[in-house]
Design an enzyme around this catalytic site. Structure first.
Site, short mmCIF file in Angstrom:
data_model
loop_
_atom_site.label_atom_id
_atom_site.label_comp_id
_atom_site.label_asym_id
_atom_site.label_seq_id
_atom_site.Cartn_x
_atom_site.Cartn_y
_atom_site.Cartn_z
N ASP A 69 0.85 -1.20 0.00
CA ASP A 69 0.00 0.00 0.00
C ASP A 69 0.88 1.25 0.00
O ASP A 69 1.62 1.50 0.95
CB ASP A 69 -0.89 -0.02 1.24
CG ASP A 69 -2.00 1.01 1.19
OD1 ASP A 69 -1.82 2.07 0.56
OD2 ASP A 69 -3.06 0.76 1.80
N HIS A 88 -2.97 -0.35 -2.47
CA HIS A 88 -4.16 0.38 -2.06
C HIS A 88 -5.23 0.27 -3.16
O HIS A 88 -4.93 0.40 -4.33
CB HIS A 88 -3.79 1.85 -1.84
CG HIS A 88 -4.79 2.63 -1.09
ND1 HIS A 88 -4.85 2.65 0.28
CD2 HIS A 88 -5.79 3.44 -1.52
CE1 HIS A 88 -5.83 3.45 0.68
NE2 HIS A 88 -6.42 3.93 -0.40
#
Length: 233
Positions: free
Chosen positions: A171, A202
């Site tokens: 992420d 993400h």
């Protein structure tokens, strides 16, 4: 499948629109889908519709209404991504939690006041789902790639209901140090479960678009479905 309806704020002095999707049969529980920074867009509405098909009464409150009602942005369009990022400092998260609390209240009023309500959020919504676990009377909480949860760990003593967090290890908004802090800080909290998704970024569970990773999304969404089936029964 669904439609927008107005919900009163907790103070009752204003109202905001909430997308509502209803199942074919009578629901016994509700799920509130908490938006990303892109508003209650097509992807968030599709998630609501999927929960309705699974038998839940599903809500997605328009949390940006105080900035501008009905914002809908596309993460795959660079200019719209920039616009979405610019909304973050304008958004009052404490007020957002109160609007989520008002949505929980509306869901229980629709189903019966002893009915259970689950919450699931993505990105900003993942953060708000964790905050809701600390500050509202929802019954089960799921956060996908919630941003800044490592800075909220001091609130976790207020968590009394089950929480599930999905953490993609690559992420680029939640870096390894923040992920480590989450794992270490929540390790002793019996209410909280974290799942890592190796190499995913993400937005991997976005309903549509370039960010979605099909295998990762199916795995995480299956875990979420099982979690709600257990805790909202």
């Amino acid at each position: 499948m669904g439609d927008f309806i107005p919900i009163k704020t907790l103070e009752g002095d204003a109202q905001f629109d909430t997308y509502v999707s209803k199942p074919e049969e009578d629901a016994t529980a509700a799920i509130i889908v908490i938006q990303e920074i892109f508003g209650v867009n097509e992807g968030i509405r599709a998630k609501c519709d999927s929960w309705a098909k699974a038998g839940y009464l599903a809500y997605a409150p328009d949390l940006f209404w105080r900035i501008e009602p009905h914002i809908e942005l596309d993460a795959d369009v660079p200019e719209q991504m920039d616009t979405a990022l610019g909304l973050i400092p304008k958004f009052n998260q404490d007020q957002g939690i109160r609007d989520i609390e008002a949505t929980i209240k509306a869901a229980r009023a629709a189903l019966g006041h002893d009915s259970k309500v689950g919450l699931v959020g993505y990105c900003l919504g993942g953060r708000l789902a964790f905050m809701s676990a600390c500050r509202t009377d929802g019954d089960a909480f799921v956060g996908y790639y919630g941003v800044g949860i490592d800075g909220l760990l001091g609130e976790q003593q207020a968590i009394g209901k089950p929480v599930l967090l999905h953490v993609p290890t690559a992420d680029h908004f939640v870096l390894p140090d923040a992920q480590k802090a989450m794992h270490e800080g929540l390790a002793d909290n019996r209410h909280v479960t974290l799942y890592d998704y190796e190499g995913l970024d993400h937005g991997f569970a976005a309903e549509m678009g370039q960010r979605r990773d099909e295998a990762g999304a199916e795995l995480a969404d299956g875990r979420t479905a099982d979690f709600f089936a257990e805790h909202l029964a």
